[in-house]
Structure formats: C-alpha cells, structure tokens
Design a protein around this motif. Structure first.
Motif, PDB file in Angstrom:
ATOM      1  N   ASP A 101       0.845  -1.194   0.000  1.00  0.00           N
ATOM      2  CA  ASP A 101       0.000   0.000   0.000  1.00  0.00           C
ATOM      3  C   ASP A 101       0.879   1.242   0.000  1.00  0.00           C
ATOM      4  O   ASP A 101       1.764   1.388   0.841  1.00  0.00           O
ATOM      5  CB  ASP A 101      -0.914   0.006   1.225  1.00  0.00           C
ATOM      6  CG  ASP A 101      -1.875  -1.176   1.225  1.00  0.00           C
ATOM      7  OD1 ASP A 101      -2.331  -1.583   0.136  1.00  0.00           O
ATOM      8  OD2 ASP A 101      -2.160  -1.698   2.312  1.00  0.00           O
TER       9      ASP A 101
ATOM     10  N   ALA B  14       2.742  -6.022   3.802  1.00  0.00           N
ATOM     11  CA  ALA B  14       2.779  -7.156   4.721  1.00  0.00           C
ATOM     12  C   ALA B  14       4.026  -7.973   4.408  1.00  0.00           C
ATOM     13  O   ALA B  14       4.169  -8.497   3.306  1.00  0.00           O
ATOM     14  CB  ALA B  14       1.525  -7.999   4.580  1.00  0.00           C
TER      15      ALA B  14
ATOM     16  N   MET C  42       3.872  -6.131   9.501  1.00  0.00           N
ATOM     17  CA  MET C  42       3.831  -5.054   8.515  1.00  0.00           C
ATOM     18  C   MET C  42       5.199  -4.373   8.457  1.00  0.00           C
ATOM     19  O   MET C  42       5.869  -4.198   9.468  1.00  0.00           O
ATOM     20  CB  MET C  42       2.775  -4.008   8.875  1.00  0.00           C
ATOM     21  CG  MET C  42       1.346  -4.488   8.740  1.00  0.00           C
ATOM     22  SD  MET C  42       0.902  -5.008   7.070  1.00  0.00           S
ATOM     23  CE  MET C  42       0.966  -3.464   6.177  1.00  0.00           C
TER      24      MET C  42
ATOM     25  N   TYR D 296      -4.189  -0.989  10.129  1.00  0.00           N
ATOM     26  CA  TYR D 296      -3.813  -2.398   9.955  1.00  0.00           C
ATOM     27  C   TYR D 296      -3.899  -3.118  11.304  1.00  0.00           C
ATOM     28  O   TYR D 296      -2.885  -3.517  11.874  1.00  0.00           O
ATOM     29  CB  TYR D 296      -2.397  -2.503   9.364  1.00  0.00           C
ATOM     30  CG  TYR D 296      -2.294  -1.886   7.997  1.00  0.00           C
ATOM     31  CD1 TYR D 296      -2.565  -2.636   6.862  1.00  0.00           C
ATOM     32  CD2 TYR D 296      -1.959  -0.544   7.838  1.00  0.00           C
ATOM     33  CE1 TYR D 296      -2.488  -2.060   5.594  1.00  0.00           C
ATOM     34  CE2 TYR D 296      -1.885   0.036   6.580  1.00  0.00           C
ATOM     35  CZ  TYR D 296      -2.150  -0.723   5.472  1.00  0.00           C
ATOM     36  OH  TYR D 296      -2.082  -0.155   4.224  1.00  0.00           O
TER      37      TYR D 296
ATOM     38  N   GLU E 103      -4.637  -5.995  12.051  1.00  0.00           N
ATOM     39  CA  GLU E 103      -4.142  -7.379  12.011  1.00  0.00           C
ATOM     40  C   GLU E 103      -2.641  -7.465  12.293  1.00  0.00           C
ATOM     41  O   GLU E 103      -2.108  -8.557  12.556  1.00  0.00           O
ATOM     42  CB  GLU E 103      -4.455  -8.017  10.649  1.00  0.00           C
ATOM     43  CG  GLU E 103      -3.640  -7.485   9.484  1.00  0.00           C
ATOM     44  CD  GLU E 103      -4.109  -6.153   8.869  1.00  0.00           C
ATOM     45  OE1 GLU E 103      -3.553  -5.771   7.828  1.00  0.00           O
ATOM     46  OE2 GLU E 103      -5.000  -5.488   9.431  1.00  0.00           O
ATOM     47  N   ALA E 104      -1.950  -6.346  12.263  1.00  0.00           N
ATOM     48  CA  ALA E 104      -0.506  -6.347  12.477  1.00  0.00           C
ATOM     49  C   ALA E 104      -0.192  -6.531  13.958  1.00  0.00           C
ATOM     50  O   ALA E 104      -0.637  -5.750  14.793  1.00  0.00           O
ATOM     51  CB  ALA E 104       0.109  -5.051  11.963  1.00  0.00           C
TER      52      ALA E 104
ATOM     53  N   TRP F 129       5.392  -4.358  13.679  1.00  0.00           N
ATOM     54  CA  TRP F 129       5.789  -3.431  12.634  1.00  0.00           C
ATOM     55  C   TRP F 129       7.306  -3.405  12.573  1.00  0.00           C
ATOM     56  O   TRP F 129       7.966  -3.465  13.612  1.00  0.00           O
ATOM     57  CB  TRP F 129       5.265  -2.025  12.941  1.00  0.00           C
ATOM     58  CG  TRP F 129       3.806  -1.879  12.680  1.00  0.00           C
ATOM     59  CD1 TRP F 129       2.778  -2.219  13.519  1.00  0.00           C
ATOM     60  CD2 TRP F 129       3.199  -1.371  11.503  1.00  0.00           C
ATOM     61  NE1 TRP F 129       1.579  -1.946  12.927  1.00  0.00           N
ATOM     62  CE2 TRP F 129       1.810  -1.424  11.687  1.00  0.00           C
ATOM     63  CE3 TRP F 129       3.703  -0.866  10.300  1.00  0.00           C
ATOM     64  CZ2 TRP F 129       0.920  -0.991  10.712  1.00  0.00           C
ATOM     65  CZ3 TRP F 129       2.810  -0.439   9.341  1.00  0.00           C
ATOM     66  CH2 TRP F 129       1.432  -0.500   9.548  1.00  0.00           C
TER      67      TRP F 129
END
Length: 171
Positions: free
Chosen positions: A63, A81, A87, A115, A117-118, A121
């Motif tokens: 993205d 991802a 991420m 995000y 779901e992350a 990072w």
C-alpha cells in the motif's frame, strides 16, 4: 530548523496513491532524499537512484499513500505485509519544509490503526539521522541490533514495534 507553522493534525490525510500519481511521487522522493544522498554519498541504496520503472513496481506492491496536508501533497509512505501479522514500513518521506511538525507521528499512528491485524511493525532508518531514530523510539519502536554499514558515513539500523496486546484483545 524551526517549524514554519504548526500542523493541525485534522488537516493531515492519507490517500491511496494511484498510477496517475507516479511521476509526482517519484519526483517528491528524489527531492526528499537528495539532501541525504549528498550528506552520506550513498551510491548503492539511495532512493535518489531508483528508476521510474522500479518506483512504479513498488507503487503496485503493498500500500502506497500520499501524505496530504490541507489538500497539498507533502510526502508519501509505503507499507506492505512482510508476513502474516508483520507489517513493514518501507519508506516514509516528508518534504523538508513540513518536517518537525508532527506529521510523521500522525502518519505512523494512523497506519498502525489502519492495519489492526498487524502484531508487529518493522522499519529501517539511518543511524546517523538522530531525529529519525528519536521519532521511531518515541512512537514505541525498539532498535534491534541488526546493522548494515553502507559506507564510512552511513549505517542502517532495524527497528521493530510489537502491537499493544490490550488493543489486540479489544479487536
């Protein structure tokens, strides 16, 4: 350098980049990274030398967002991802006149909320750029011992941030 103005965070937005944005974002990247190239003389990895073809490929990977301030393009950020739940903040760049005004902090916070779901990072930055390191540490990123010496002037360091478990339980 003193900020030219105070940023009002509600005036900052992230807009998904499209192929029509390729040339303006490519030029913005060169403008942001040219002073770093001149300072560190990184002939091998500097985004200044990325080709337009490679930039366009990256635009289609993960993205890619335009960072807007009061409807003006002031930067961009690329995330993807790396693996399920991890991420990668590949690159964030903000025009010099807008740096030091809290935009990067706001962008990082928004990305993390976009995000959910992350659980982790990751990012890399230039060790010698103390303001960047300070920013990431302030935002909860922890420096990992991985280092890559690019040349005598520049070393890249790796940062990671684990998502807040309380936030994850609330989701």
């Amino acid at each position: 350098m003193e900020p030219l103005f105070e940023i009002i965070h509600s005036s900052i937005s992230l807009q998904r980049a499209t192929l029509q944005d390729t040339e303006s974002l490519f030029e913005l990247q060169k403008k942001v990274f040219t002073p770093l190239y001149e300072k560190y003389e990184d002939h091998e990895t500097s985004p200044v030398f990325q080709t337009l073809v490679r930039f366009k490929e990256r635009l289609n990977t993960g993205d890619f967002y335009k960072i807007m301030y009061s409807n003006s393009l002031v930067g961009s950020v690329h995330v993807y991802a790396k693996s399920p739940g991890v991420m990668r903040l590949h690159m964030i760049n903000i025009l010099e006149d807008y740096q030091g005004n809290g935009i990067a902090q706001q962008v990082l916070s928004r990305l993390e909320s976009m995000y959910p779901e992350a659980v982790k990072w990751e990012l890399d930055t230039i060790l010698e750029e103390e303001r960047n390191c300070y920013l990431y540490e302030k935002m909860g990123y922890v420096r990992i011992e991985d280092r890559w010496k690019i040349n005598d002037k520049m070393t890249l360091v790796h940062y990671a941030k684990t998502a807040n478990l309380n936030r994850m339980k609330a989701l």
